[in-house]
Design an enzyme around this catalytic site. Structure first.
Site, PDB file in Angstrom:
ATOM      1  N   GLY A 144     -22.354  66.998 -12.252  1.00  0.00           N
ATOM      2  CA  GLY A 144     -23.315  66.398 -13.271  1.00  0.00           C
ATOM      3  C   GLY A 144     -24.887  66.582 -12.506  1.00  0.00           C
ATOM      4  O   GLY A 144     -25.099  67.657 -12.219  1.00  0.00           O
ATOM      5  N   HIS A 172     -31.047  67.093  25.817  1.00  0.00           N
ATOM      6  CA  HIS A 172     -31.979  67.101  25.634  1.00  0.00           C
ATOM      7  C   HIS A 172     -32.717  69.162  25.206  1.00  0.00           C
ATOM      8  O   HIS A 172     -31.431  69.594  26.303  1.00  0.00           O
ATOM      9  CB  HIS A 172     -33.036  67.321  26.656  1.00  0.00           C
ATOM     10  CG  HIS A 172     -34.577  67.262  27.831  1.00  0.00           C
ATOM     11  ND1 HIS A 172     -35.365  66.664  27.105  1.00  0.00           N
ATOM     12  CD2 HIS A 172     -34.400  68.563  28.513  1.00  0.00           C
ATOM     13  CE1 HIS A 172     -36.608  67.037  26.844  1.00  0.00           C
ATOM     14  NE2 HIS A 172     -36.161  68.165  28.079  1.00  0.00           N
TER      15      HIS A 172
HETATM   16  C1  LIG Z   1     -34.754  65.871  -8.950  1.00  0.00           C
HETATM   17  C2  LIG Z   1     -33.461  65.040  -8.327  1.00  0.00           C
HETATM   18  C3  LIG Z   1     -33.356  65.192  -6.880  1.00  0.00           C
HETATM   19  C4  LIG Z   1     -32.282  64.479  -6.511  1.00  0.00           C
HETATM   20  N1  LIG Z   1     -32.210  64.505  -5.394  1.00  0.00           N
HETATM   21  C5  LIG Z   1     -31.330  63.374  -4.861  1.00  0.00           C
HETATM   22  C6  LIG Z   1     -30.869  63.889  -2.725  1.00  0.00           C
HETATM   23  O1  LIG Z   1     -31.627  64.581  -2.838  1.00  0.00           O
HETATM   24  N2  LIG Z   1     -29.548  62.881  -2.574  1.00  0.00           N
HETATM   25  C7  LIG Z   1     -29.386  61.831  -3.564  1.00  0.00           C
HETATM   26  O2  LIG Z   1     -28.300  61.184  -2.757  1.00  0.00           O
HETATM   27  N3  LIG Z   1     -29.268  61.767  -4.984  1.00  0.00           N
HETATM   28  C8  LIG Z   1     -30.482  62.461  -5.513  1.00  0.00           C
HETATM   29  N4  LIG Z   1     -30.775  62.176  -6.581  1.00  0.00           N
HETATM   30  C9  LIG Z   1     -29.813  61.478  -7.089  1.00  0.00           C
HETATM   31  C10 LIG Z   1     -28.401  61.910  -7.645  1.00  0.00           C
HETATM   32  O3  LIG Z   1     -28.738  62.816  -8.579  1.00  0.00           O
HETATM   33  C11 LIG Z   1     -27.596  61.075  -8.023  1.00  0.00           C
HETATM   34  O4  LIG Z   1     -27.628  59.616  -7.310  1.00  0.00           O
HETATM   35  C12 LIG Z   1     -26.392  60.923  -8.558  1.00  0.00           C
HETATM   36  O5  LIG Z   1     -26.515  62.832  -8.943  1.00  0.00           O
HETATM   37  C13 LIG Z   1     -25.240  60.430  -9.227  1.00  0.00           C
HETATM   38  O6  LIG Z   1     -24.423  60.397  -9.519  1.00  0.00           O
HETATM   39  P1  LIG Z   1     -23.763  60.171 -10.888  1.00  0.00           P
HETATM   40  O7  LIG Z   1     -22.152  60.704 -10.364  1.00  0.00           O
HETATM   41  O8  LIG Z   1     -23.363  58.498 -11.250  1.00  0.00           O
HETATM   42  O9  LIG Z   1     -24.011  60.918 -11.879  1.00  0.00           O
HETATM   43  P2  LIG Z   1     -24.469  62.016 -12.460  1.00  0.00           P
HETATM   44  O10 LIG Z   1     -24.396  63.438 -11.000  1.00  0.00           O
HETATM   45  O11 LIG Z   1     -25.531  61.865 -12.835  1.00  0.00           O
HETATM   46  O12 LIG Z   1     -23.340  62.219 -13.676  1.00  0.00           O
HETATM   47  C14 LIG Z   1     -22.883  62.262 -14.763  1.00  0.00           C
HETATM   48  C15 LIG Z   1     -22.139  62.926 -15.611  1.00  0.00           C
HETATM   49  O13 LIG Z   1     -21.530  62.952 -16.681  1.00  0.00           O
HETATM   50  C16 LIG Z   1     -21.995  63.593 -17.368  1.00  0.00           C
HETATM   51  N5  LIG Z   1     -21.595  62.626 -18.395  1.00  0.00           N
HETATM   52  C17 LIG Z   1     -22.319  61.382 -19.266  1.00  0.00           C
HETATM   53  N6  LIG Z   1     -21.303  61.134 -20.676  1.00  0.00           N
HETATM   54  C18 LIG Z   1     -20.364  61.904 -20.576  1.00  0.00           C
HETATM   55  C19 LIG Z   1     -19.801  61.659 -21.864  1.00  0.00           C
HETATM   56  N7  LIG Z   1     -19.680  60.644 -22.034  1.00  0.00           N
HETATM   57  N8  LIG Z   1     -18.608  62.239 -21.859  1.00  0.00           N
HETATM   58  C20 LIG Z   1     -18.459  63.167 -20.455  1.00  0.00           C
HETATM   59  N9  LIG Z   1     -19.440  63.227 -20.055  1.00  0.00           N
HETATM   60  C21 LIG Z   1     -20.428  62.835 -19.336  1.00  0.00           C
HETATM   61  C22 LIG Z   1     -23.242  64.173 -17.582  1.00  0.00           C
HETATM   62  O14 LIG Z   1     -23.044  65.428 -18.483  1.00  0.00           O
HETATM   63  C23 LIG Z   1     -23.018  64.075 -16.357  1.00  0.00           C
HETATM   64  O15 LIG Z   1     -22.848  65.208 -15.387  1.00  0.00           O
HETATM   65  C24 LIG Z   1     -31.701  63.263  -7.486  1.00  0.00           C
HETATM   66  C25 LIG Z   1     -31.994  63.313  -8.508  1.00  0.00           C
HETATM   67  C26 LIG Z   1     -32.722  64.422  -9.225  1.00  0.00           C
HETATM   68  C27 LIG Z   1     -32.958  64.064 -10.917  1.00  0.00           C
END
Ligand SMILES: Cc1cc2nc3c(=O)[nH]c(=O)nc-3n(C[C@H](O)[C@H](O)[C@H](O)COP(=O)(O)OP(=O)(O)OC[C@H]3O[C@@H](n4cnc5c(N)ncnc54)[C@H](O)[C@@H]3O)c2cc1C
Length: 462
Positions: free
Chosen positions: A40, A441
């Protein structure tokens, strides 16, 4: 194989962790991912690549500005940005391959392609229809657009392009003084860019305790970052020379123009659910376009659940992971649960900023009487030895019961230190409980103990 107990859509930290937990619980699991690699946003374009570049740029900055103080000479320092980016790619690759390995280990079927709901229990990926007793949507989030600022991922970039620049910009303007803008802004500042942050509000990182946010801003200014608070960008014009931004006071007034080589648009992220067929399947959204779920992650359609960035709550990888575990356990008939009062949040600049629980402003708004304990890193022996004395630990405890209500740290390794306080909040500990734990410490964690003592007016080392 087209029939599953659980079909997860999206392989981010919410989706892949949910898939693994469901498999551990004996279910037949598939996970659909439309990206070429698993993991993701977090593993591919978020948490992991940003931390790789933060680490590399920290090393560069330390060699340039701190080594001499330790008596270490390094001669002329050279930046090999292409190698730095290649290393970042290697780190990302190791992590995404790691998830692939975990899928194989847990016998999870990876469905490659975009998944679309056909209704309760039915999903299509590519040309194939699949059935599943439970469908979990974990489709994540995307960068929020801003009218008048057209992203091309070269001159005007989101975090994705901001982690891929092929040269250090002379002047990087960051739109949005939140976590992502400040982390990526820090990377390029350390590598030599002039960085200006434009923020609509009159403070940075609105979710932070205000005192910590102010101190954080002062530290970033000391590092050379410039801030234009209470300002809004209304237009961005790209030319061969760069980008001309039109900036106005948020409350109205005369506009001014600002020249940038690269503009990073980082005003926040929004739930991503395009292409899922939610409307056709009848899945309800909330007033902010996120998938509406109840306390058990169930949508309004039986058998369809949602977790992570696509539902309400902090957009954090570990929040998504914990929801993934909880929903798998709920489906298995167990009591899956996430305690939203104890979710730590970290900004990986240096010094880091970390918090868990309530801020002073939230406690005041709720009319809760509290005591404050603070301890600065200038009075911590290990921080002095490291040469990292910026910041402090701040603990907020209930005035009557002494129960720990919130903790906020600006300082070296704040992200590591906050784990103890998240544990304390999870276990319902008091500030005195934390103060009575023996801390090694000399460690930075002694500042946590001292702040807990200070909540009762009896810190030792200050
Ligand atoms: C630059 C940046 C830095 C970050 N740093 C941090 C950090 O240090 N610590 C932290 O806790 N969070 C961080 N985050 C936030 C974190 O990345 C997200 O909170 C987290 O990835 C959310 O996880 P998720 O599983 O909900 O979705 P995502 O990680 O967004 O994954 C969703 C996945 O679903 C797939 N998808 C979507 N629709 C479909 C579909 N219809 N069919 C098949 N696949 C699909 C997408 O391609 C994607 O790969 C950061 C975000 C960014 C942008």
């Amino acid at each position: 194989m087209t029939e599953f107990d659980v079909l997860v859509i999206g392989s981010g930290p919410g989706g892949y962790v949910c898939a693994i937990r469901a498999a551990q619980l004996g279910m037949k699991v598939a996970c659909a991912e439309k990206r070429a690699t698993l993991g993701g946003t977090c593993l591919n374009i978020g948490c992991i690549p940003s931390k790789a570049l933060l680490q590399s740029s920290e090393n560069f900055h330390a060699a340039q500005h701190q080594f001499a103080d330790h008596g270490i000479g390094v001669g002329e320092l050279k930046l090999d940005l292409a190698r730095m980016m290649a290393r970042k790619g290697e780190v990302v690759g190791a992590n995404t391959k790691g998830v692939e390995f975990l899928f194989k280990k847990n016998k999870i079927t990876w469905l490659k392609g975009e998944a679309r709901l056909l209704g309760s229990g039915r999903v299509v990926v590519g040309d194939t229809e699949y059935t599943a007793k439970n469908i979990i949507i974990a489709s994540g989030s995307e960068s929020t657009p801003l009218r008048g600022v057209e992203v091309d991922e070269k001159r005007i970039v989101t975090s994705t392009g901001g982690l891929e620049l092929s040269e250090v910009p002379k002047h990087l303007v960051v739109i949005g003084g939140g976590v992502i803008g400040l982390e990526i802004g820090s990377v390029w500042r350390r590598l030599g860019a002039e960085v200006t942050v434009i923020e609509f509000l009159d403070r940075i990182v609105p979710s932070l305790d205000a005192e910590v946010a102010k101190a954080f801003e002062r530290v970033l200014v000391k590092q050379g970052m410039k801030f234009k608070l209470g300002s809004k960008v209304t237009k961005a014009a790209v030319s061969n020379d760069g980008v001309t931004l039109t900036v106005e006071p948020a409350k109205g007034g005369a506009a001014e123009q600002l020249q940038a080589d690269v503009v990073l648009l980082a005003i926040g992220r929004r739930a991503y659910s395009a292409g899922l067929g939610l409307a056709e399947a009848g899945v309800a959204l909330d007033d902010r376009g996120r998938i509406a779920v109840d306390k058990h992650f169930a949508t309004n359609i039986p058998g369809i659940w949602a977790i992570g960035d696509v539902i309400a709550g902090p957009m954090l990888a570990h929040k998504a992971e914990d929801e993934g575990v909880a929903v798998a356990e709920i489906i298995a008939g167990q009591a899956g649960h996430v305690n939203y009062e104890a979710i730590p949040s970290v900004i990986y600049t240096w010094p880091e900023v970390a918090s868990v629980g309530r801020s002073e402003e939230e406690l005041k708004a709720d009319g809760i009487a509290y005591s404050v304990g603070k301890f600065p890193f200038t009075a911590n022996g290990r921080a002095r030895a490291m040469g990292d004395t910026d910041g402090f630990v701040k603990i907020l405890a209930d005035k009557t019961t002494d129960r720990l209500l919130g903790a906020h740290i600006l300082g070296p390794d704040a992200g590591g230190l906050i784990a103890e306080l998240a544990t304390a909040i999870e276990f319902g500990a008091s500030a005195e409980d934390v103060a009575r734990i023996c801390h090694a410490h000399p460690t930075l964690s002694e500042a946590v103990k001292e702040a807990a003592l200070a909540a009762d007016g009896r810190a030792i080392h200050i």
